[in-house]
Design a protein around this motif. Structure first.
Motif, PDB file in Angstrom:
ATOM      1  N   VAL A   1       0.861  -1.182   0.000  1.00  0.00           N
ATOM      2  CA  VAL A   1       0.000   0.000   0.000  1.00  0.00           C
ATOM      3  C   VAL A   1       0.894   1.228   0.000  1.00  0.00           C
ATOM      4  O   VAL A   1       1.711   1.420   0.908  1.00  0.00           O
ATOM      5  CB  VAL A   1      -0.935   0.017   1.226  1.00  0.00           C
ATOM      6  CG1 VAL A   1      -1.956   1.147   1.093  1.00  0.00           C
ATOM      7  CG2 VAL A   1      -1.646  -1.324   1.389  1.00  0.00           C
ATOM      8  N   SER A   2       0.756   2.075  -1.036  1.00  0.00           N
ATOM      9  CA  SER A   2       1.667   3.203  -1.204  1.00  0.00           C
ATOM     10  C   SER A   2       1.011   4.288  -2.050  1.00  0.00           C
ATOM     11  O   SER A   2       0.027   4.037  -2.754  1.00  0.00           O
ATOM     12  CB  SER A   2       2.967   2.730  -1.875  1.00  0.00           C
ATOM     13  OG  SER A   2       3.814   3.810  -2.212  1.00  0.00           O
ATOM     14  N   ASP A   3       1.587   5.490  -1.991  1.00  0.00           N
ATOM     15  CA  ASP A   3       1.119   6.582  -2.845  1.00  0.00           C
ATOM     16  C   ASP A   3       1.822   6.585  -4.197  1.00  0.00           C
ATOM     17  O   ASP A   3       1.648   7.509  -4.989  1.00  0.00           O
ATOM     18  CB  ASP A   3       1.308   7.932  -2.152  1.00  0.00           C
ATOM     19  CG  ASP A   3       2.765   8.260  -1.860  1.00  0.00           C
ATOM     20  OD1 ASP A   3       3.639   7.415  -2.145  1.00  0.00           O
ATOM     21  OD2 ASP A   3       3.036   9.359  -1.336  1.00  0.00           O
TER      22      ASP A   3
ATOM     23  N   GLY B   1      -0.628  14.345  -9.219  1.00  0.00           N
ATOM     24  CA  GLY B   1       0.720  13.944  -8.862  1.00  0.00           C
ATOM     25  C   GLY B   1       0.912  12.460  -8.660  1.00  0.00           C
ATOM     26  O   GLY B   1       2.040  12.009  -8.439  1.00  0.00           O
ATOM     27  N   TYR B   2      -0.176  11.680  -8.728  1.00  0.00           N
ATOM     28  CA  TYR B   2      -0.038  10.236  -8.517  1.00  0.00           C
ATOM     29  C   TYR B   2       0.484   9.569  -9.786  1.00  0.00           C
ATOM     30  O   TYR B   2       0.010   9.829 -10.889  1.00  0.00           O
ATOM     31  CB  TYR B   2      -1.385   9.623  -8.135  1.00  0.00           C
ATOM     32  CG  TYR B   2      -1.333   8.113  -7.961  1.00  0.00           C
ATOM     33  CD1 TYR B   2      -0.747   7.544  -6.840  1.00  0.00           C
ATOM     34  CD2 TYR B   2      -1.859   7.267  -8.926  1.00  0.00           C
ATOM     35  CE1 TYR B   2      -0.690   6.167  -6.675  1.00  0.00           C
ATOM     36  CE2 TYR B   2      -1.814   5.887  -8.773  1.00  0.00           C
ATOM     37  CZ  TYR B   2      -1.228   5.343  -7.650  1.00  0.00           C
ATOM     38  OH  TYR B   2      -1.175   3.979  -7.497  1.00  0.00           O
ATOM     39  N   HIS B   3       1.464   8.692  -9.621  1.00  0.00           N
ATOM     40  CA  HIS B   3       2.006   7.924 -10.739  1.00  0.00           C
ATOM     41  C   HIS B   3       1.767   6.445 -10.455  1.00  0.00           C
ATOM     42  O   HIS B   3       2.144   5.940  -9.392  1.00  0.00           O
ATOM     43  CB  HIS B   3       3.500   8.196 -10.912  1.00  0.00           C
ATOM     44  CG  HIS B   3       3.820   9.634 -11.172  1.00  0.00           C
ATOM     45  ND1 HIS B   3       3.619  10.235 -12.391  1.00  0.00           N
ATOM     46  CD2 HIS B   3       4.304  10.604 -10.353  1.00  0.00           C
ATOM     47  CE1 HIS B   3       3.970  11.505 -12.323  1.00  0.00           C
ATOM     48  NE2 HIS B   3       4.389  11.755 -11.094  1.00  0.00           N
ATOM     49  N   ASP B   4       1.157   5.763 -11.422  1.00  0.00           N
ATOM     50  CA  ASP B   4       0.830   4.364 -11.149  1.00  0.00           C
ATOM     51  C   ASP B   4       1.841   3.388 -11.736  1.00  0.00           C
ATOM     52  O   ASP B   4       1.585   2.184 -11.775  1.00  0.00           O
ATOM     53  CB  ASP B   4      -0.583   4.028 -11.621  1.00  0.00           C
ATOM     54  CG  ASP B   4      -0.782   4.206 -13.117  1.00  0.00           C
ATOM     55  OD1 ASP B   4       0.186   4.571 -13.811  1.00  0.00           O
ATOM     56  OD2 ASP B   4      -1.907   3.975 -13.587  1.00  0.00           O
ATOM     57  N   ASP B   5       2.998   3.877 -12.161  1.00  0.00           N
ATOM     58  CA  ASP B   5       4.016   2.978 -12.703  1.00  0.00           C
ATOM     59  C   ASP B   5       4.426   1.924 -11.673  1.00  0.00           C
ATOM     60  O   ASP B   5       4.615   0.751 -12.006  1.00  0.00           O
ATOM     61  CB  ASP B   5       5.251   3.769 -13.144  1.00  0.00           C
ATOM     62  CG  ASP B   5       4.968   4.679 -14.325  1.00  0.00           C
ATOM     63  OD1 ASP B   5       3.925   4.475 -14.975  1.00  0.00           O
ATOM     64  OD2 ASP B   5       5.770   5.589 -14.585  1.00  0.00           O
ATOM     65  N   LEU B   6       4.578   2.355 -10.413  1.00  0.00           N
ATOM     66  CA  LEU B   6       5.015   1.429  -9.366  1.00  0.00           C
ATOM     67  C   LEU B   6       4.044   0.262  -9.246  1.00  0.00           C
ATOM     68  O   LEU B   6       4.441  -0.907  -9.317  1.00  0.00           O
ATOM     69  CB  LEU B   6       5.129   2.158  -8.025  1.00  0.00           C
ATOM     70  CG  LEU B   6       5.356   1.250  -6.804  1.00  0.00           C
ATOM     71  CD1 LEU B   6       6.716   0.577  -6.876  1.00  0.00           C
ATOM     72  CD2 LEU B   6       5.210   2.040  -5.500  1.00  0.00           C
TER      73      LEU B   6
END
Length: 649
Positions: free
Chosen positions: A401-403, A440-445
């Protein structure tokens, strides 16, 4: 197991054409002799958005599919996932590039206009003519006004129902080939297919066999992320819309009347008799599983508690873990690992007493955000805990679970993939949960780690969404369990069919090019696609189409399969309730793609008008299907219209 549909079917009655009676269609009657396919037209209206449009950026080379099926068995055409080539100009719409099917103001009709010179109308009988254009008047307009005082034009309430398909020496880009006598193949209105051979019928009559995948990690993040963007008053970029994730997210569940792990089927309707276009839904439904029958859980939560998680993200993280706490039962093992620059093990293989265990709730209350980011050590320790408390025959999962602010290195991906391997029994799969504001959220991770970890990717933007994904017992099991492993979906169609538009992640005639995926209990794989014949007259009543799934049993790893064979005459007249909803889901997603293209082209009125028209279309679908999820889509699209009006109106 092979199931053959009954050869008996009945044509749709007049009553069956009513959307309200959609689920009652397809009752069996006397056998029908072979002959040209009759009936089967879709009972619902086409969405008021430009067609086609694939996943992500409209008109790019990645829309619709990853592999060219090749040859006569469903060639991928021009590389964008359709067989016959784009019927547009490469910008994601099907006409003149302005993103609507009317006169450029976002609706599908035409404003009735009167020319300065009335003699310019009524020249050709039976043609609704617009302003004439002749040599000497300078450059021709990109689109002629659509209606005038020509008696051949039908104007009602100030709107024209006829396109400006004229004999004025200029090919109007809003007219189809054959309607405007000035239009020829490769004109602005009807570009030639990208691959002429692909559009022609094949030399052989071998069946078309294709293999398909939606997403190997059962990603469902895109719809929630889009909804959050709208709620924040932001424009939705086309690149953040993944149509197959919308199909994963919304409920398209089907009955599974068997005791087998997987049950497959097909729903199909004809959407354009003139071109031989059909919409098809191929599906596989996982076996039902109740919370009382599930195996024990060994869940490890590796939680991003770095400083970037301060505020709403850490609250959403807490909401997520709290929602899952309510689904636990006595004997389940829980580990909580918080990481920033350092690591903090809050629970280590703690065996709960039941739902909302006091010890677990007390540990959740200690979660806070501070410090830097150390994803690698968080993953290593998380898997160490999962292996230490591994339950043989149980459900062993790591929740990340992360931003999305951290980066997963090559060693992290290798670790996740190795732990998810089924080579020595059931692997430890990773479920990724993004928690953040949309900006600002990046979903690559999360995309990367869940692809490697064979788990679901979910975006939680509110406490309500946490409850939706993890607080509902059936949805929780759909996000955490496995009903069938390495599911390979296969579609076999008559020789004259090809895929025009595919709304999954990949398809190919080579099964090695399509990665199998696991299917969860209480879950379904749905593959929505537009298929088209090379000859509209080719389909016959008794021609057959087949759905097949090969897979491994979830416990014994025994190879298994399920297939369903049905005649075209029967399938196009059978129940199509899920196909209708699938159409709604796909076009809801595609509307954001189309609107993004209009905004990029500074066609703001078109964008606002499209959102308005889609809201009305979705409202009609919500009433016909009596579906709460479609009601939610209406609300989101209405809110988006307000966002667009506020920014561009």
């Amino acid at each position: 197991m092979t199931r053959l549909a009954s050869p008996d079917f009945v044509l749709l009655s007049f009553a069956c054409l009513s959307l309200a009676t959609l689920a009652g269609c397809g009752q069996a009657a006397a056998p029908v002799a072979n002959g040209p396919l009759v009936g089967g037209d879709a009972e619902w209206p086409e969405a008021p958005i430009p067609q086609p449009g694939g996943n992500g950026e409209p008109g790019d080379d990645d829309s619709g599919g990853d592999g060219d099926p090749g040859g006569d068995t469903g060639d991928g055409g021009d590389g964008d996932g359709d067989e016959w080539g784009d019927p547009g100009d490469g910008d994601g719409d099907g006409g003149d590039g302005d993103g609507d099917t009317g006169d450029g103001d976002g609706d599908t009709l035409y404003d009735c206009l009167e020319p300065d010179d009335p003699d310019g109308c009524g020249v050709e009988p039976n043609i609704c003519e617009a302003f004439p254009w002749t040599e000497g008047l300078g450059e021709p307009p990109p689109m002629s006004p659509a209606c005038c005082i020509d008696e051949d034009c039908a104007c009602m309430d100030g709107l024209c129902e006829n396109a400006a398909c004229t004999a004025d020496g200029w090919c109007d880009c809003n007219c189809q080939l054959g309607e405007d006598p000035d239009c020829e193949v490769d004109s602005c209105a009807m570009p030639a297919p990208a691959d002429e051979e692909a559009a022609a019928c094949p030399d052989t009559k071998d069946p078309v066999v294709l293999y398909m995948s939606n997403d190997d990690s059962n990603s469902q993040a895109s719809p929630a992320f889009v909804r959050r963007l709208v709620s924040e008053g932001s424009v939705v970029p086309a690149s953040r819309v993944r149509v197959y994730e919308f199909l994963n997210y919304y409920d398209l569940s089907y009955d599974n009347p068997t005791a087998d792990p997987v049950d497959v089927g097909i729903q199909m309707r004809r959407t354009d008799p003139d071109t031989g276009e059909f919409t098809l839904l191929l599906y596989a439904q996982g076996q039902a599983l109740s919370p009382t029958d599930r195996p024990a859980f060994n869940l490890v939560y590796t939680l991003d508690m770095s400083g970037s998680m301060s505020g709403e993200p850490i609250e959403l993280l807490i909401d997520t873990v709290t929602a899952t706490a309510g689904q636990l039962r006595a004997g389940d093992k829980i580990s909580l690992l918080g990481w920033d620059t350092e690591q903090s093990i809050l629970l280590d293989g703690y065996e709960v007493e039941g739902p909302n265990d006091p010890g677990l709730m007390a540990a959740i209350a200690q979660i806070d955000a501070s410090g830097g980011t150390n994803l690698h050590d968080g993953l290593v320790t998380g898997y160490e805990l999962a292996n230490e408390h591994y339950i043989k025959g149980g459900i062993n999962r790591v929740f990340l679970v992360s931003d999305g602010g951290a980066n997963a290195g090559i060693t992290d991906i290798d670790l996740i993939a190795a732990e998810a391997s089924d080579s020595d029994g059931e692997g430890i799969y990773l479920i990724g949960v993004g928690v953040s504001e949309a900006s600002g959220y990046h979903d690559d991770l999360m995309n990367d780690v869940t692809d490697a970890g064979k788990g679901a990717y979910i975006f939680v933007d509110s406490e309500k969404e946490a409850e939706r994904m993890f607080g509902d017992p059936e949805r929780f099991l759909a996000n955490t369990t496995v009903a069938a492993r390495n599911v390979q979906m296969e579609l076999t169609m008559p020789w004259y069919f090809g895929i025009k538009e595919f709304h999954g992640e990949e398809y190919s005639a080579d099964p090695a090019e399509v990665e199998p995926q696991h299917l969860a209990a209480n879950d379904a794989m749905s593959f929505h696609q537009i298929i088209q014949t090379c000859d509209p007259d080719a389909p016959q009543q008794l021609d057959t189409i087949k759905a097949k799934a090969t897979y491994l049993h979830p416990d014994t790893f025994e190879p298994m399969s399920d297939e369903y064979v049905v005649t075209l005459g029967e399938v196009v007249n059978a129940d199509a309730s899920q196909l209708y909803k699938g159409d709604v889901v796909v076009n809801f997603a595609k509307a954001f793609i189309a609107i993004s293209a209009m905004i990029d082209a500074q066609q703001y009125e078109d964008a606002i008008g499209t959102a308005n028209a889609m809201s009305a279309w979705l409202q009609e679908a919500a009433e016909a299907l009596d579906d709460a999820e479609v009601v939610e889509m209406v609300e989101i699209m209405s809110d988006y219209e307000a966002v667009l009006q506020g920014q561009f109106g």
